[in-house]
Every structure is written in C-alpha cells, then in structure tokens.
Design an enzyme around this catalytic site. Structure first.
Site, PDB file in Angstrom:
ATOM      1  N   LYS A 103      39.741  76.894  90.399  1.00  0.00           N
ATOM      2  CA  LYS A 103      40.321  78.225  90.198  1.00  0.00           C
ATOM      3  C   LYS A 103      41.722  78.272  90.788  1.00  0.00           C
ATOM      4  O   LYS A 103      42.610  78.937  90.258  1.00  0.00           O
ATOM      5  CB  LYS A 103      39.417  79.289  90.848  1.00  0.00           C
ATOM      6  CG  LYS A 103      39.921  80.716  90.648  1.00  0.00           C
ATOM      7  CD  LYS A 103      39.970  81.076  89.179  1.00  0.00           C
ATOM      8  CE  LYS A 103      40.439  82.510  88.980  1.00  0.00           C
ATOM      9  NZ  LYS A 103      40.542  82.852  87.557  1.00  0.00           N
ATOM     10  N   SER A 119      63.203  73.472  75.322  1.00  0.00           N
ATOM     11  CA  SER A 119      61.833  73.703  75.760  1.00  0.00           C
ATOM     12  C   SER A 119      61.127  74.667  74.794  1.00  0.00           C
ATOM     13  O   SER A 119      60.991  74.359  73.616  1.00  0.00           O
ATOM     14  CB  SER A 119      61.826  74.232  77.199  1.00  0.00           C
ATOM     15  OG  SER A 119      60.524  74.187  77.741  1.00  0.00           O
TER      16      SER A 119
END
Length: 343
Positions: free
Chosen positions: A223, A171
């Site tokens: 948000k 990763s």
C-alpha cells in the site's frame, strides 16, 4: 534568530489574512449563486479562413495606393466570377477542425478537449481533418492517458488527425502526439522523453535527529512503498522501481502501436530531441510550423477553430487562480531542473 522569529510571525499573519479574505469572497459568491442552476460551458467556433483573409486585406490596404487596391479587387472579382462559370456545381470544400491543447502537469485542458472532440465527431467525416496544436512537457500518467484516449476517439472514427508541435511535446505530450496519423514539428521543438520518472524527498533521518516519530499504518503489503516521512526499505524501493518499469513498458507499447515505424527501444530511453533530429528518428513526419501548415490548408479547405469555454463561478475562479499559481511555480521549477541544457 529574533529576526527570523518576527519574520515567521509576520508571514503567518499575512497568510491568515489572505485565507480569511478568500473565505469571505467564496462565501459571498456562494450566497449569490445559491438557488441558481450551474451554467454549462459553450463551444466557440471561429473560421480561420476569414482571419487569414482579414490579415491579407489589412496589409493590402496599408501597402497599396487607391488605384492599385481598386485594380486588385477588380481582378479578384473577375477571377472568382470566371471560376464560378467554369464549374457546373459549387465546389464542396473539405473541413479542417483546429483544436488547441496547452498541457500542464495535470493535463487540465482535457476537460475542454473532450467536449470539443465530442462536438466535432457529430459532423466530421473521413474527408475532413482534425489538427491539434499541442504544447506539453508531460505530467501525471493517468491524466495524459485520458487525454490520449480522447484523441484516440478521432482515429477510431476514421477522421484524419494531424498533430502540430511548435515548442514541446515530451513524455505525456508525446504520448498524445503519437496518436496523430501525421506529426508536424517546428525545427527546434523539443520531442520525445519516452520514459517515466518519480522522485520525492525523505526527511526521516532529520525527524529521528530531533526525536520525532512518524508512524505509517497500512493494510496490504505494498500500500505504501516509498514515503516522505517514514523510513524507506530496500524492498519498498524495488517494488517502486518495478512499478515504474511496468509503466514504462506500457508507454513504449502505446507509442509503438501508433507509430510502428519507430525503433522503439532506441527512442524510448527518456531522451529528448530537437525537431530536426526527431525527423531522423521518425518521431515526426515533417518539419513545419503550425502557422505554415494551417495557412496552406486554408487555401483549399474551410478551417474552423473550436474552443470549449467553461463558465466558472467566482469561488471556482478563485480556486483556479490559486491552483494555477502553484502549478506555474512547480512547472517553472521542474522546467529548470529538466531543461537547463536548452537555455
């Protein structure tokens, strides 16, 4: 039930006592350091050629008798003298700068890495080489993005960069590794995991069951997309997945930029491979341990290990110890979830 109540009370008292002790120690340290200028870190440099030479000489002293050792030293001195006579000018050896990166979830080692790279770039030339010994299972995207950007400075300066992986570069770890012009892996190191993952629990139904309301107020439609306590919506899930897909595409583009030889769609599936299989996928260029590679380089080059050590105050050390303990627990938990097949 009474047992659990007593246990909870005991646990709360213990935690309170530990926190109180930490606060007292931190306050004491703050008083001691008040008025002092904060000490900067220090770059530590050691020559690995001397380290390897010391290992060899120690073994020779143990295995050889006095006469054999004397004859060996005499022969070495004679060879060195002969080589000096044959050369009109002293040989200027290239330099290898060795850095270490032991990555956690937050890529905390970036703080030292950035100073080490700044230091070596003041002297390194395209005739030299930087070797990064990298160990990381990945972590936060923005943290590993910064760590990768630090390594990119080496490439941009035209200094050859070799990345050695002995255990794992997955990763975010592979995001860093792919910047190397050459990637060397141990045969059974774990590599890849070119993907993005995010997971979180949601206890909204449990709260509703106990008649507990949880309010989430935002300014901006997205948000908050998914929350732990609030009620998640299908629209929020779609937006969250869209963000993951965008991040994944950026990750793929980044890897493809530095390793164009990869069939990026075939390897960017989130899968991991052992070194021997990663070589076939062209995720790495050579199978070898970092010890073997550096020992070979030390025969022809001056090899220097760089480590930037930051000086920490007492309160910082206490905080780091506590944070490190939490990180180790989380990392252990995460490793058990994601790497069970390798145990």
């Amino acid at each position: 039930m009474e047992f659990f109540t007593e246990y909870a009370s005991f646990l709360a008292k213990t935690v309170t006592l530990v926190i109180a002790i930490l606060v007292v120690l931190a306050s004491f340290a703050a008083l001691r350091s008040k008025g002092r200028r904060k000490s900067a870190g220090q770059l530590q440099v050691s020559k690995l050629n001397d380290f390897y030479k010391g290992l060899r000489e120690r073994l020779e002293q143990t295995l050889l008798d006095k006469d054999q050792l004397k004859a060996l030293r005499k022969g070495q001195a004679k060879t060195e003298k002969s080589e000096k006579k044959q050369k009109n000018k002293p040989e200027v050896k290239s330099r290898v700068f060795v850095l270490d990166f032991d990555g956690d979830i937050k890529a905390s080692a970036t703080e030292s890495l950035r100073h080490e790279i700044t230091a070596l770039l003041t002297l390194a030339t395209p005739k030299d080489e930087v070797v990064l010994r990298l160990e990381s299972g990945g972590g936060m995207v923005h943290s590993y993005g910064l760590a990768s950007s630090q390594l990119a400075r080496i490439r941009e300066a035209g200094v050859p960069l070799t990345v050695c992986i002995d255990k794992v570069a997955a990763s975010g770890g592979y995001m860093m590794a792919c910047i190397g012009e050459k990637i060397i892996s141990a045969p059974f190191a774990i590599l890849g995991s070119i993907g993005v993952v995010a997971q979180l629990p949601n206890v909204n139904r449990l709260l509703k069951k106990h008649d507990i309301d949880f309010e989430v107020l935002t300014a901006g439609e997205y948000k908050r997309t998914l929350t732990v306590f609030g009620e998640n919506t299908e629209k929020g899930r779609e937006k969250f997945q869209e963000d993951l897909d965008i991040t994944h595409q950026l990750f793929k583009n980044f890897v493809a930029r530095y390793r164009p030889q990869l069939a990026i769609d075939d390897v960017a599936t989130g899968e991991v491979w052992l070194g021997v299989a990663a070589l076939d996928k062209q995720l790495v260029d050579e199978l070898k341990t970092s010890d073997e590679y550096l020992a070979d380089r030390a025969k022809k080059a001056e090899v220097y290990h760089l480590h930037y050590a930051e000086r920490k105050s007492l309160q910082e050390r206490i905080g780091m110890a506590a944070s490190g303990s939490v990180d180790r627990v989380l990392l252990s938990w995460w490793s058990r979830l994601t790497q069970q097949r390798f145990w």
